[in-house]
Scaffold this motif. Structure first.
Motif, PDB file in Angstrom:
ATOM      1  N   VAL B 123      17.205  31.038  48.653  1.00 60.16           N
ATOM      2  CA  VAL B 123      18.269  30.114  48.338  1.00 60.16           C
ATOM      3  C   VAL B 123      17.684  28.885  48.502  1.00 60.16           C
ATOM      4  O   VAL B 123      16.630  28.583  48.835  1.00 60.16           O
ATOM      5  CB  VAL B 123      19.307  30.328  49.434  1.00 60.16           C
ATOM      6  N   LYS B 125      17.290  24.797  49.260  1.00 62.21           N
ATOM      7  CA  LYS B 125      17.359  23.647  50.300  1.00 62.21           C
ATOM      8  C   LYS B 125      17.554  24.110  51.724  1.00 62.21           C
ATOM      9  O   LYS B 125      17.114  24.795  52.373  1.00 62.21           O
ATOM     10  CB  LYS B 125      18.355  22.510  49.868  1.00 62.21           C
ATOM     11  N   GLU B 126      18.523  23.504  52.289  1.00 59.06           N
ATOM     12  CA  GLU B 126      18.728  23.419  53.750  1.00 59.06           C
ATOM     13  C   GLU B 126      19.222  24.732  54.268  1.00 59.06           C
ATOM     14  O   GLU B 126      18.599  25.340  55.340  1.00 59.06           O
ATOM     15  CB  GLU B 126      19.864  22.347  54.041  1.00 59.06           C
ATOM     16  N   LEU B 127      20.094  25.317  53.502  1.00 58.81           N
ATOM     17  CA  LEU B 127      20.474  26.824  53.810  1.00 58.81           C
ATOM     18  C   LEU B 127      19.290  27.755  54.039  1.00 58.81           C
ATOM     19  O   LEU B 127      19.351  28.644  54.953  1.00 58.81           O
ATOM     20  CB  LEU B 127      21.380  27.235  52.503  1.00 58.81           C
ATOM     21  N   LEU B 130      17.896  27.540  57.428  1.00 59.49           N
ATOM     22  CA  LEU B 130      18.587  28.282  58.484  1.00 59.49           C
ATOM     23  C   LEU B 130      18.358  29.625  58.618  1.00 59.49           C
ATOM     24  O   LEU B 130      18.393  30.254  59.511  1.00 59.49           O
ATOM     25  CB  LEU B 130      20.271  27.833  58.336  1.00 59.49           C
ATOM     26  N   LYS B 209      27.902  25.352  59.793  1.00 56.44           N
ATOM     27  CA  LYS B 209      26.607  25.914  58.873  1.00 56.44           C
ATOM     28  C   LYS B 209      26.284  27.301  59.523  1.00 56.44           C
ATOM     29  O   LYS B 209      25.735  28.187  58.722  1.00 56.44           O
ATOM     30  CB  LYS B 209      25.506  24.777  58.901  1.00 56.44           C
ATOM     31  N   LEU B 212      28.125  30.056  58.023  1.00 59.02           N
ATOM     32  CA  LEU B 212      27.776  30.234  56.703  1.00 59.02           C
ATOM     33  C   LEU B 212      26.421  30.871  56.446  1.00 59.02           C
ATOM     34  O   LEU B 212      26.252  31.901  55.766  1.00 59.02           O
ATOM     35  CB  LEU B 212      27.858  29.084  56.055  1.00 59.02           C
ATOM     36  N   ASP B 215      26.654  34.539  57.329  1.00 55.04           N
ATOM     37  CA  ASP B 215      27.440  35.251  56.032  1.00 55.04           C
ATOM     38  C   ASP B 215      26.348  35.597  55.002  1.00 55.04           C
ATOM     39  O   ASP B 215      26.489  36.594  54.295  1.00 55.04           O
ATOM     40  CB  ASP B 215      28.605  34.405  55.506  1.00 55.04           C
ATOM     41  N   PHE B 216      25.539  34.445  54.837  1.00 50.99           N
ATOM     42  CA  PHE B 216      24.577  34.761  53.551  1.00 50.99           C
ATOM     43  C   PHE B 216      23.683  35.648  53.909  1.00 50.99           C
ATOM     44  O   PHE B 216      23.306  36.483  52.914  1.00 50.99           O
ATOM     45  CB  PHE B 216      23.800  33.153  53.427  1.00 50.99           C
ATOM     46  N   LEU B 218      24.022  38.376  55.743  1.00 51.49           N
ATOM     47  CA  LEU B 218      24.765  39.726  55.422  1.00 51.49           C
ATOM     48  C   LEU B 218      24.832  40.046  54.222  1.00 51.49           C
ATOM     49  O   LEU B 218      24.778  41.234  53.780  1.00 51.49           O
ATOM     50  CB  LEU B 218      26.226  39.414  56.066  1.00 51.49           C
ATOM     51  N   SER B 219      25.106  38.804  53.344  1.00 49.90           N
ATOM     52  CA  SER B 219      25.181  39.210  51.684  1.00 49.90           C
ATOM     53  C   SER B 219      24.017  39.575  51.082  1.00 49.90           C
ATOM     54  O   SER B 219      23.965  40.697  50.356  1.00 49.90           O
ATOM     55  CB  SER B 219      25.891  37.953  50.984  1.00 49.90           C
ATOM     56  N   MET B 223      23.198  43.105  49.416  1.00 52.85           N
ATOM     57  CA  MET B 223      22.520  43.287  48.080  1.00 52.85           C
ATOM     58  C   MET B 223      21.213  44.190  48.158  1.00 52.85           C
ATOM     59  O   MET B 223      21.085  45.199  47.480  1.00 52.85           O
ATOM     60  CB  MET B 223      21.956  42.083  47.453  1.00 52.85           C
TER      61      MET B 223
END
Lengths: 382, 421
Positions: B123, B125-127, B130, B209, B212, B215-216, B218-219, B223
């Motif tokens: 993913v 940048k910043e996310l 994290l 953040k 989120l 959640d990311f 987990l997604s 997948m």
């Protein structure tokens, strides 16, 4: 269909905050929107498979509802979201599930899969597609809730007691997670790993979209590629879930790749058009004395910035600032209206509306298809 | 059930490296040793056995002769970690095949695990920073280790080479991802600012953040599991996610009734900690063996080890100094949570009842509860309970054919009990 606690809570919260439009659907949408939606709902039969009902009636969420009552009178965003469960307000397409159902019906029964039986269909829709429509709504609601988490360090004493915010966050995390967990369980029960992958990737898209929405919107971001970036981010936050759910609905009935592509396209362009439409509302409405407010990241402003360039934009921002260094939104509105930003955004909205219309043409003519066409047309009317 | 058992045991008898043999061997020699340990660890000394969950085995199949009678008749002996170790040593002396340390044995499968997880979490940048934050390879990786060892043990049991199937490796990654996602959310819920000696994500980047990012992760986990292409695996993991959330909800309430409270505590412990391990073990078994009995063995091992793991964690919250766990001690009390040691202490000191009910919210509650716990044998009782679960885990995993990995899983139960961080 919502538990009494929620609605009581909402009424209480409502009375605290003064009157609000009680319309079930976006009050900012076009006037014929509600009618289009109401007509479409009749076509798909009963709208839900009770998954969200089960969810809302569960011990866990009733518990949260009791706790959330304690938040009434505080400023935690979860309150607004909870109210939204009952009175769907704001700029969110209220009809994700409905669109999935309509597309399922428009595409018709499966020709490929032997394990899907026509007699299982209700109003021309497979049970798995109904479940998918509900899952889509659950995911959407989960993110409405998680969007409302508050950063505690940015909370100052004058905003109210920190304890309330901590508590509100706790409830928001838990109830959002609960909705997501139920969505996961629903997905697993569809027995189709392709659909699980697709919807999981949509969840990832929504997260990225919300992340960008909150942290990349600034007056400083480069306006040159503004619209392209805006479209990319908006697709993630507002389009990906519907687009991928529409595609998944086709996959569940084993329709071919082409149908899946068209369904995806419809979902994508419809959500983009809808987002543009709601962003445009403050600019096209004849104001009735209400205070105007809009995001600096809404479509007309993004266009405006790109058209006038960074330098003039900075000047214009300075010009509309009040003495206390706050933005005067009415003045900013007039500035934006005087240039081409609004009309460019309207053009883009129509473009997306047309693309959505185009996508459903390939499906056989039917009541469901007409409803999809009406919805697509409604978003580009102002 | 009896027949396969009989066969199994005969096979064990034939093999000189089997645990069965070592145990019997051990049993014959160490009478004095066992009497001394009985006093220390006897399960029956738990007052009233109130905390004993109904699912624990009361009697074990009568036809499973020596091996299990060895376990049931002298249950507590096996519980003592030092004994278990000496047991292993004897075995080593016998065969020159000393069971490897679980960490060493799982090492080759785990080495690149965190790199691969970071690749999955693609993913911008910043996310990304994290999401990558906790996958720095500095965690204990105990969950992936169990999954990897279980997969290899099951592969051997199913007449295959031990090597992991691609799906099984994915399960190990998913396990760690789901675990991490839940940690990130838990830290927001609990308002924690430290984790594994690092500042938490919410402390560094804020609550919004952090949620989120969770959640990311987990997604992406979701997948990855979909790509394995097995519907049962997807269902098994969706159960985990539901359990995690329901467990978190259970933590919100306190029960008035004492027995109910203990049941509630164990159920919460299962959902919040053990379900992930149990179901991950089940997932790797589903991928290699069609037999539901085998799935159940894997599941039961994971469940019992998982509960024991958490019970020890709850003990360490009282006994380990600050920072050793990477978080302040008595953290649970401060959060208003009554864990095993407090619940046991409450049987001796009913004064704790009121404090539990108000979730240690009055001034001085935390300190006082702390005192009561140390005056009582709450810590000891909780340890014993953990030992009991480990013993059941051993009983379960012993039903698999012998393999280095199976024996490492047995050793691992001992490490779960003796860990100090």
């Amino acid at each position: 269909m919502f538990p009494a606690t929620w609605s009581r809570l909402s009424c209480k919260a409502l009375s605290c905050q003064g009157q609000r439009a009680l319309s079930l659907f976006s009050s900012s949408g076009p006037s014929n929107w509600s009618k289009v939606v109401a007509d479409a709902e009749k076509i798909v039969g009963y709208p839900t498979s009770f998954m969200s009902l089960r969810c809302l009636l569960s011990d866990e969420l009733s518990n949260v509802a009791i706790h959330v009552k304690k938040l009434v009178g505080t400023q935690h965003p979860l309150l607004n979201t909870a109210r939204g469960f009952v009175y769907d307000s704001g700029n969110h397409l209220p009809t994700r599930g409905l669109v999935v159902l309509l597309l399922s019906k428009a595409a018709g029964p499966s020709h490929a899969a032997s394990d899907l039986l026509a007699q299982d269909m209700v109003s021309g829709i497979y049970p798995s597609q109904r479940n998918l429509a509900e899952i889509t709504e659950l995911i959407h609601t989960a993110f409405l809730v998680h969007r409302g988490i508050v950063d505690l360090k940015e909370w100052t004493v004058k905003d109210g007691p920190l304890k309330d915010m901590e508590f509100g966050n706790k409830m928001a995390v838990l109830s959002g997670d609960f909705l997501l967990a139920n969505a996961c369980t629903g997905l697993a029960q569809l027995n189709n790993t392709q659909v699980v992958e697709l919807i999981s990737s949509a969840i990832g898209d929504v997260v990225q979209g919300i992340y960008n929405e909150n942290y990349n919107n600034s007056e400083e971001s480069s306006p040159a590629d503004g619209v392209a970036v805006w479209e990319e981010h908006t697709f993630l936050s507002h389009g990906a879930l519907l687009a991928k759910s529409c595609q998944a609905a086709m996959e569940l009935a084993k329709h071919d790749k082409e149908s899946q592509r068209l369904a995806y396209k419809y979902g994508k362009h419809l959500s983009m058009g809808h987002k543009l439409n709601s962003d445009l509302q403050p600019f096209v409405k004849t104001s009735v004395g209400e205070p105007v407010s809009f995001s600096l990241n809404s479509a007309p402003l993004v266009f405006h910035r790109q058209i006038v360039g960074q330098e003039r934009w900075s000047q214009q921002l300075q010009q509309v600032k009040t003495r206390r260094d706050e933005l005067d939104y009415s003045k900013l509105l007039a500035t934006v209206k005087s240039e081409k930003g609004v009309s460019s955004a309207v053009d883009l909205c129509c473009y997306h509306g047309n693309k959505a219309l185009e996508a459903v043409q390939a499906f056989p003519s039917s009541e469901a298809r007409s409803a999809l066409e009406n919805i697509a047309s409604a978003i580009s009317k102002f | 059930m009896a027949c396969p058992w009989l066969k199994q045991c005969c096979r064990w008898n034939a093999s000189s490296t089997s645990l069965f043999e070592t145990l019997c061997h051990f049993k014959g020699r160490s009478v004095s040793f066992s009497t001394s340990s009985l006093g220390r660890t006897s399960w029956s000394s738990v007052p009233g056995n109130k905390g004993q969950p109904s699912s624990l085995p009361r009697t074990i199949h009568s036809k499973t002769f020596n091996f299990t009678t060895c376990l049931t008749g002298h249950k507590p002996r096996l519980l003592d970690p030092t004994l278990l170790q000496s047991c292993c040593c004897r075995k080593g002396a016998h065969t020159d095949a000393k069971p490897k340390d679980p960490f060493t044995l799982a090492q080759k499968d785990i080495t690149n695990l965190y790199d691969d997880i970071r690749k999955e979490l693609f993913v911008s940048k910043e996310l990304k920073s994290l999401c990558h934050y906790y996958f720095d390879g500095k965690g204990k990786a105990i969950r992936p280790m169990i999954v990897v060892l279980m997969a290899r043990a099951l592969n051997s049991h199913s007449n295959r080479s031990g090597d992991l199937l691609p799906g099984q490796r994915a399960v190990a990654m998913i396990t760690e991802m789901i675990h991490t996602a839940s940690l990130v959310h838990d830290d927001v819920i609990d308002g924690s600012d430290k984790r594994r000696g690092k500042r938490t994500i919410n402390e560094m980047w804020g609550e919004k953040k952090a949620i989120l990012a969770g959640d990311f992760i987990l997604s992406v986990a979701s997948m990855t599991m979909a790509r394995i292409g097995d519907n049962t695996v997807v269902k098994v993991f969706s159960q985990v996610i539901e359990d995690l959330v329901r467990g978190e909800f259970m933590q919100l309430g306190s029960k008035e009734n004492e027995n109910e409270r203990f049941k509630h505590y164990l159920e919460k412990t299962f959902k919040k900690t053990a379900s992930l391990i149990a179901n991950s073990c089940k997932a790797v078994s589903v991928l290699v063996n069609p037999d539901p009995k085998v799935h159940e063995i894997a599941y039961q091992y994971g469940k019992n080890v998982g509960i024991a793991f958490q019970l020890v964690d709850d003990v360490l919250d009282f006994t380990s100094g600050a920072n050793q766990l990477g978080k302040p001690s008595a953290a649970d009390l401060k959060l208003g949570l009554a864990t095993g040691p407090v619940l046991f202490a409450c049987q001796q000191f009913p004064e704790l009842h009121a404090m539990i009910m108000r979730r240690f919210s009055s001034k001085g509650d935390v300190d006082q509860a702390w005192q009561y716990v140390f005056k009582s044998d709450g810590v000891e009782q909780t340890k014993k309970l953990a030992q009991h679960y480990c013993q059941e885990a051993i009983r379960q995993i012993s039903m698999l054919r012998p393999s280095a990995e199976r024996d490492a899983l047995i050793r691992l139960t001992e490490m779960v009990l003796t860990r100090d961080k």
